[in-house]
Design a protein around this motif. Structure first.
Motif, mmCIF file in Angstrom:
data_model
loop_
_atom_site.group_PDB
_atom_site.id
_atom_site.type_symbol
_atom_site.label_atom_id
_atom_site.label_comp_id
_atom_site.label_asym_id
_atom_site.label_seq_id
_atom_site.Cartn_x
_atom_site.Cartn_y
_atom_site.Cartn_z
ATOM 1 N N PRO A 106 0.830 -1.204 0.000
ATOM 2 C CA PRO A 106 0.000 0.000 0.000
ATOM 3 C C PRO A 106 0.871 1.263 0.000
ATOM 4 O O PRO A 106 1.958 1.278 0.602
ATOM 5 N N LYS A 107 0.402 2.301 -0.663
ATOM 6 C CA LYS A 107 1.212 3.519 -0.806
ATOM 7 C C LYS A 107 1.667 4.076 0.529
ATOM 8 O O LYS A 107 2.784 4.585 0.655
ATOM 9 N N ALA A 108 0.825 3.989 1.540
ATOM 10 C CA ALA A 108 1.168 4.555 2.843
ATOM 11 C C ALA A 108 2.317 3.807 3.520
ATOM 12 O O ALA A 108 2.970 4.363 4.420
ATOM 13 N N ARG A 109 2.586 2.558 3.115
ATOM 14 C CA ARG A 109 3.634 1.756 3.761
ATOM 15 C C ARG A 109 4.895 1.602 2.922
ATOM 16 O O ARG A 109 5.847 0.948 3.355
ATOM 17 N N ARG A 110 4.941 2.173 1.746
ATOM 18 C CA ARG A 110 6.107 1.991 0.879
ATOM 19 C C ARG A 110 7.354 2.627 1.482
ATOM 20 O O ARG A 110 7.315 3.762 1.956
ATOM 21 N N ASP A 111 8.457 1.890 1.434
ATOM 22 C CA ASP A 111 9.714 2.326 2.039
ATOM 23 C C ASP A 111 10.855 1.992 1.086
ATOM 24 O O ASP A 111 11.352 0.865 1.066
ATOM 25 N N GLY A 219 8.860 6.210 -4.142
ATOM 26 C CA GLY A 219 8.718 7.052 -2.958
ATOM 27 C C GLY A 219 9.988 7.668 -2.433
ATOM 28 O O GLY A 219 9.979 8.314 -1.382
#
Length: 392
Positions: A106-111, A219
């Motif tokens: 998910p975009k919020a968790r991309r690292d 990201g």
């Protein structure tokens, strides 16, 4: 009239097999007398396993592995059937995107700093344990920029800092790499032929390298891009010290966050154009010879399409056989130069499938219906034109 229906998947919407079936329904709705042949394709990214397994009457398999951030998932790979050029050599086909893909996260968790290709290495080991004697590995859609160090770690390599301690997973730690240890490397993983399928020709580092071109899409900010690029440079220097292989300048080394470099530098791997490899394996030339017209497509027909994507690959092959090609897409974003490149490659017309204004989620949900409607219009128009010409 004979139609060859040869699409890629429409990303985030439907796979290539479903697109081809929707094309077929549409063509037959527009011209009930048409003959059709379906050929689901991939350029090495998402859909490679399904496309090759379907074309060779093989078998899909699943394995429990880890995603790019280390969470357990179920990923897919496959074995080619007997209808393939490798004959009795048991050949597995693996997509990096299935285990280590960015769309898994998910975009919020991309690292971008800690994301790893480790799960893809786990798929390689699963295939080896299931009897693979050769591996086709599609690089595309990666969440990581770790140079393929994660893949290598899963197969037994160790990547050590100056104190002899293993590095943490992810490209963010590669700048600390001091030595590579192969003492625990799986012997089959070390020797098994790996054919890399990729549509990317970027080198490992520099202005056009894996970090500067692709990491921002995952990201990474400007400082992170710099650190990832320097880490990949350190990774290539350590490979050179380990076995003398210079991977930094190889075309395609930058594919999938530099995974091309790790595979070419540390495994028995070669690299090929993804669409060229797929077209060879699925007997694309013979299919083009059979057809009067090819209809292809992908989710977005844009400036990248002329450079190793499915529509350009099948169109160029069809052109060598004197057959025209039409491309359809969920989004058409081409300037004058892009359109000329596609025409030069054999695509005589391009159509968007979007019926009118709608939100993105609605368009994704109606992709098959819109593909079918578009192909029905194409076939109906050609039928009318041919009937008119014959009656003139």
């Amino acid at each position: 009239m004979r139609y060859l229906l040869a699409p890629d998947s429409f990303k985030e919407a439907v796979d290539a097999v479903a697109v081809a079936k929707a094309m077929r329904r549409g063509v037959l709705a527009g011209d009930g007398a048409a003959e059709t042949r379906m050929l689901s394709l991939s350029d090495g990214g998402e859909g490679l396993a399904l496309a090759l397994v379907s074309a060779t009457h093989g078998m899909l398999r699943h394995a429990r592995v880890h995603d790019a951030l280390g969470y357990p998932i179920e990923a897919q790979y496959g074995f080619l059937g007997h209808d393939n050029p490798f004959g009795n050599v048991r050949t597995a086909v693996i997509e990096l995107a299935s285990a280590s893909g960015i769309e898994r996260i998910p975009k919020a968790r991309r690292d971008p700093m800690s994301a790893s290709s480790f799960g893809t290495g786990e798929l390689i080991m699963a295939a080896i344990n299931a009897g693979a004697q050769r591996i086709i590995l599609g690089l595309g859609g990666s969440a990581s920029t770790d140079g393929g160090a994660g893949i290598a770690t899963a197969c037994g390599y160790r990547f050590l800092d100056k104190h002899g301690k293993p590095l943490e997973q992810g490209g963010g730690s590669l700048s600390q790499l001091h030595a590579i240890d192969a003492g625990h490397l799986n012997s089959t993983a070390a020797s098994i032929p790996i054919v890399i399928a990729s549509d990317v020709t970027n080198p490992l580092t520099g202005l056009h390298g894996a970090a500067r071109v692709f990491a921002p899409q995952k990201g990474a900010n400007a400082m992170q891009v710099d650190k990832l690029d320097s880490g990949l440079a350190q990774f290539s220097a350590c490979i050179a010290s380990f076995n003398g292989k210079d991977v930094r300048g190889i075309a395609g080394a930058g594919a999938a966050g530099g995974s091309g470099a790790g595979l070419l530098g540390l495994f028995n791997a070669t690299i090929q154009s993804g669409i060229a490899l797929v077209l060879d394996l699925v007997n694309g030339r013979e299919a083009c010879q059979w057809a009067d017209l090819v209809i292809t497509g992908e989710g977005s027909i844009d400036a990248q399409t002329p450079y190793g994507k499915v529509p350009s690959g099948i169109a160029k092959l069809a052109q060598t056989e004197g057959k025209p090609c039409i491309a359809i897409g969920g989004r058409i974003k081409l300037d004058t130069d892009d359109r000329k490149r596609l025409r030069d490659q054999g695509i005589v017309a391009t159509f968007g499938i979007t019926p009118g204004p709608a939100d993105f989620e609605s368009l994704l949900a109606t992709t098959e219906e819109n593909v079918e409607t578009t192909c029905a219009s194409i076939a109906s128009l050609l039928k009318t034109h041919l009937c008119g010409a014959s009656g003139a």
